[in-house]
Design a protein around this motif. Structure first.
Motif: not given
Length: 162
Positions: A64-69, A132-139, A141-144
């Motif tokens: 989750w911390d690495q990235g999530h929707v 992979r489809e280029g949608f923003a995600y949160e970590t 550290e913030g949004r990426e």
């Protein structure tokens, strides 16, 4: 091969004949009742307002911390029986996801939720295809956002064209 052509040898694809169209339609209709794809989930969330469902990330806290929707609820599969009622409304459908196609965590989470009485779908492709489809995600550290992978989201395409 034209419709009038009959193969002289039956290869592995047609060794078991395709289902009758009525049976195929029932199967694929049922499949859509259980699955949603990444681009459809993203489009529903991006439309603004209430999408009519909640997205649930069933992975570990480290994942989750690495990235999530963005906007998803974090509830690892093992914790669903004890915590779902505090985090989820039984009247709102849930869309589960895990890492990606090689992981059955979203399936296990969907099963656990269904056994508790929730309406549930699994997001095909998981977090891997979200990214992979280029949608923003949160970590943590913030949004990426990463550039879309041309193999999963061709340039200029809003979705797979399905």
């Amino acid at each position: 091969m034209s419709p009038a052509t009959t193969p002289t040898t039956i290869g592995p694809v047609l060794r078991v004949a395709p289902a009758a169209p009525v049976e195929a339609a029932a199967h694929f209709r049922a499949s859509l009742a259980f699955h949603a794809d990444v681009s459809d989930v993203a489009a529903s969330l991006a439309a603004g307002g209430d999408p009519g469902f909640v997205v649930l990330d069933s992975r570990s806290t480290e994942s989750w911390d690495q990235g999530h929707v963005p906007g998803s609820v974090h509830l690892p599969t093992a914790l669903i029986p004890g915590q779902a009622a505090q985090l989820l409304d039984r009247n709102v459908p849930v869309v589960t996801y895990c890492w990606g196609p090689g992981c059955n965590g979203a399936t296990r989470a969907a099963l656990a939720l269904a056994e508790l009485g929730y309406q549930v779908k699994e997001m095909l492709g998981g977090f891997e295809y979200w990214v992979r489809e280029g949608f923003a995600y949160e970590t943590w550290e913030g949004r990426e956002r990463r550039d879309a992978d041309r193999l999963t989201a061709p340039v200029g395409a809003e979705n797979c064209g399905c």
